[in-house]
Design an enzyme around this catalytic site. Structure first.
Site, mmCIF file in Angstrom:
data_model
loop_
_atom_site.group_PDB
_atom_site.id
_atom_site.type_symbol
_atom_site.label_atom_id
_atom_site.label_comp_id
_atom_site.label_asym_id
_atom_site.label_seq_id
_atom_site.Cartn_x
_atom_site.Cartn_y
_atom_site.Cartn_z
ATOM 1 N N ASP A 284 -17.130 6.735 8.366
ATOM 2 C CA ASP A 284 -17.303 5.266 8.588
ATOM 3 C C ASP A 284 -17.251 4.426 7.425
ATOM 4 O O ASP A 284 -17.386 5.000 6.197
ATOM 5 C CB ASP A 284 -18.459 4.820 9.497
ATOM 6 C CG ASP A 284 -18.368 3.628 10.269
ATOM 7 O OD1 ASP A 284 -17.336 2.692 10.002
ATOM 8 O OD2 ASP A 284 -19.007 3.422 11.125
HETATM 9 C C1 NOJ Z 1 -17.371 0.137 10.516
HETATM 10 C C2 NOJ Z 1 -17.560 0.453 12.057
HETATM 11 O O1 NOJ Z 1 -18.803 1.083 12.401
HETATM 12 C C3 NOJ Z 1 -16.481 1.334 12.684
HETATM 13 O O2 NOJ Z 1 -16.800 1.495 13.967
HETATM 14 C C4 NOJ Z 1 -15.179 0.628 12.062
HETATM 15 O O3 NOJ Z 1 -13.945 1.320 12.643
HETATM 16 C C5 NOJ Z 1 -15.240 0.456 10.749
HETATM 17 N N1 NOJ Z 1 -16.254 -0.411 10.280
HETATM 18 C C6 NOJ Z 1 -13.671 0.204 10.308
HETATM 19 O O4 NOJ Z 1 -13.612 -1.418 10.446
#
Ligand code: NOJ
Length: 742
Positions: A284
């Site tokens: 993530d």
């Molecule tokens: C953080 C989020 O938790 C995730 O779900 C997302 O895909 C990413 N940021 C990218 O934006």
């Protein structure tokens, strides 16, 4: 068999065996390319950066010249670059690199791309797999036309805590429903398969257990038994995998002390070894580097080592891989084999998407123009939106609204909402917010009825200055429709709340309007289950409309005026108070279960609050009514290789054609370890005309009765089970016992 035939057979087998053991064509291409790559070029493939203008996480270093890094082969994927023009420009930079390896463009296409669909939790309320698949299909078609190769969806995290802001992005609390939805979404996003110009790679996230953040606080730790993990939190991930999901994303949380991003058990033991996942895992946003703050590693080099070795193939935004992996390989802390495995997985997807044949194949301005905002997409969004609405209450059949009303007063801070109607995860394309507000949707269908309007109050304010005007408008109308709820940024990532009551003075406005004595319908727009006890107890008609997307106003008007008969069912339990959270229907009975809400002594209960929720999982009414009858089991006991056929009759006993979501639950009455009081094991959605009756059939087999023991093995145990069939987890209409034998 004669000797000659045996020989032929042996030769065929040998030939087939050889064919199977040969690497497929794509593997050969991947290996050939890998052989040409330097270590630095390999590491570049594992590195993902954000575009500079739309961050979906904390930006740590915006001074990098990304075009230059791309042309040096130091970036393998970008996120938040969308649109044909931008993706083409970035891909051109990749074509200047030594090996011309194309970039992958990823984006959070969560509930639509240009045409916005209802938020995922709302869609889950439809229990309609065809519609959910279609929603993802449309989103994929639009996103792919805008140069996107990869969506960071579906989020398949089970959530039992409505304080957690990201409940809006998942399918609710149930692993069975969640697994069906996970499959439908993956099928929708990936369509005919990678390489098709209308398909994007899907991503099952967040692996794993992110939804169980302690206290519902986003990014918080998770502490849970492995049995609970396997039983409730992993099934939707497995379902996504079985549907062919291309990628997984790690989660921000630590799981029992080990951050998910460096969790060998999750990524190597389960995902890559046991489940044999062949796609790749992306971290993530920044989660590799965040392991320093977790206190798991001391610096980014240790973070890179831990994450890569544990199976995180791509580093989103933390720069740990690109800055440290080369040295770690030289120091033998990370093996060349692990690097190659990660690179192979990523390159394979690029080949499968046809990007080596034509890196610009998704960046076609003509197709983008023809695809975005297509009328079919708007129609699909409207249909999905209607199917997502849940009729919580409808006393005296106030709904649907009669066509003969002289006037309707539309009151409330969300009556003309645009951005809020669209919800949290919209992709801003720099175009005007094409959204049908509730006001315009109602206006279009009101016919001769005049539509009056007053805002009444703001979404989250203490001022009651608008009440007088609202009451004046209410006094002159036959019926009052109130548009209440949350703003688009009150539920979502990093939007956890300790207080999930209707914000501001909204419930006071509802009380004041109710005091006029006029019929009132309250619409609740939100991304999560809210607490609204006074409204639930006193207002005769309530529709939970969530955030419905581009066509929200049309969809709600369809339901209000009876053009569509609502059939949504809650995918999450709605509490009466934050004090009841976590709250879910599939709980364990305990040794001192409460038999009723007044039964407090020596019971597993609160002395100041009932145990029961305000609305139960699976609840949702219709303008018509359904009668369940005639339950029959083909036999009352079965062995583990056997099946029981369950039949019963469902009849529409009301005046309107309507859909019902029939739910089948079981309870394993005596078991070690103990089992929940109810578990959803099947469901069906069907439409019946007034008076029409249908015999429904379900099949029960041992797979529906299996569960995980303490050794994390799926087992079944002999004994008595209760089968329950109903209209919600509480509204059980038919039940019968049966036995499982050896
Ligand atoms: C953080 C989020 O938790 C995730 O779900 C997302 O895909 C990413 N940021 C990218 O934006």
């Amino acid at each position: 068999m004669t000797g000659r035939y045996s020989l032929i057979l042996i030769l065929i087998c040998l030939f087939a065996g050889q064919a199977f053991s040969q690497p497929d064509n794509t593997s050969k291409k991947v290996d050939a390319l890998l052989a040409k790559m330097t270590l630095e070029e390999k590491i570049g493939q594992l590195n993902q950066y954000n575009g500079d203008w739309a961050a979906t996480g904390p930006v740590t270093d915006d001074l990098r010249d990304k075009m230059k890094l791309i042309s040096e082969g130091k970036i393998g994927s970008m996120l938040n670059i969308n649109g044909v023009e931008k993706t083409r420009a970035f891909q051109e930079a990749a074509m200047k690199s030594r090996l011309k390896i194309p970039l992958l463009f990823g984006q959070d296409v969560i509930h639509g791309y240009h045409v916005t669909f209802p938020i995922p939790l709302a869609e889950a309320a439809s229990w309609d797999m065809e519609a959910i698949e279609k929603s993802a299909r449309v989103a994929a078609r639009e996103a792919a036309s805008g140069g996107i190769h990869w969506t960071f969806a579906p989020m398949v995290d089970i959530a039992r805590d409505p304080r957690w802001g990201r409940v809006m992005e998942g399918a609710g609390e149930d692993p069975y429903l969640g697994s069906h939805i996970a499959r439908a979404r993956v099928r929708g996003f990936q369509g005919k398969g990678l390489g098709d110009l209308e398909a994007v790679m899907a991503c099952a996230k967040h692996f794993a257990a992110y939804g169980a953040a302690i206290g519902g606080r986003d990014y918080n730790s998770v502490d849970m038994s492995l049995r609970t993990l396997w039983e409730f939190y992993l099934p939707p991930f497995k379902a996504a995998l079985d549907a062919g999901v291309s990628t997984f994303m790690t989660s921000f949380n630590d799981l029992n002390g080990t951050p998910a991003t460096a969790n060998n058990y999750l990524m190597r033991d389960i995902l890559k070894d046991k489940w044999k996942f062949k796609g790749f895992v992306v971290s993530d946003w920044g989660s590799v580097g965040e392991m320093i703050k977790h206190g798991y590693v001391k610096d980014n080099a240790e973070a890179a080592e831990a994450a890569l070795n544990s199976g995180t193939d791509m580093d989103m935004e933390s720069s740990s891989y690109v800055n440290h992996l080369a040295r770690l390989v030289k120091e033998k802390k990370v093996s060349q084999e692990n690097i190659d495995d990660a690179v192979r997985r990523i390159l394979r997807k690029k080949f499968e998407m046809g990007l080596f044949d034509d890196p610009f194949r998704y960046s076609n301005a003509d197709r983008e123009k023809k695809t975005l905002n297509h009328p079919d997409h708007l129609e699909a969004s409207r249909d999905m939106a209607r199917k997502s609405i849940v009729l919580l209450k409808n006393e005296r059949n106030i709904l649907p609204l009669s066509k003969d009303l002289k006037s309707i007063a539309l009151i409330g801070p969300l009556a003309k909402a645009e951005k809020d109607m669209k919800g949290f995860w919209t992709v801003e394309l720099g175009q005007k917010n094409d959204v049908v507000t509730l006001h315009s949707g109602m206006q279009k269908q009101a016919g001769k009825t005049s539509l009056l309007y007053a805002e009444g109050c703001a979404i989250n304010d203490t001022s009651k200055a608008g009440f007088a005007e609202a009451l004046k408008v209410a006094a002159s109308a036959d019926v009052i429709v109130m548009a209440m709820g949350e703003a688009h940024d009150m539920t979502g990532e990093a939007k956890s709340k300790a207080n999930i009551h209707l914000p501001g003075v909204q419930e006071e406005l509802i009380k004041a309007v109710m005091a006029t004595g006029k019929p009132v319908v309250v619409l609740l727009m939100s991304g999560r289950p809210m607490v609204f006890n006074w409204t639930a107890d006193n207002v005769p008609a309530i529709l939970y409309t969530w955030w419905l997307g581009s066509e929200g106003g049309n969809a709600i008007a369809d339901v209000l005026f009876g053009k569509y008969n609502p059939a949504g069912k809650l995918p999450m339990t709605f509490p009466r108070s934050e004090g009841q959270i976590p709250i879910y229907y599939n709980y364990l009975n305990t040794g001192r279960p409460s038999m009723g809400d007044n039964d407090l002594f020596y019971r597993s209960a609160y002395i100041d609050l009932p145990n029961t929720p305000q609305y139960n999982f699976g609840h949702g009414l219709s303008y018509t009514s359904f009668k369940y009858s005639n339950l029959k089991l083909s036999k009352d006991s079965m062995g583990t290789r056997d099946k029981i056929t369950v039949t019963f009759d469902l009849q529409n006993t009301g005046k309107y054609t309507g859909e019902e979501v029939v739910q089948l639950y079981i309870r394993d009455l005596v078991s070690q370890p103990v089992r929940p009081v109810k578990e959803l094991k099947d469901f069906r959605k069907l439409s019946l005309k007034p008076g029409e009756s249908r015999t429904l059939t379900f099949t029960l087999d041992a797979s529906k009765l299996a569960f995980y023991n303490d050794e994390l093995k799926q087992i079944t145990q002999e004994g008595e089970f209760k089968l329950m069939i109903g209209s919600s987890s509480k509204d059980i209409r038919l039940d019968k016992s049966f036995f499982l034998t050896k």
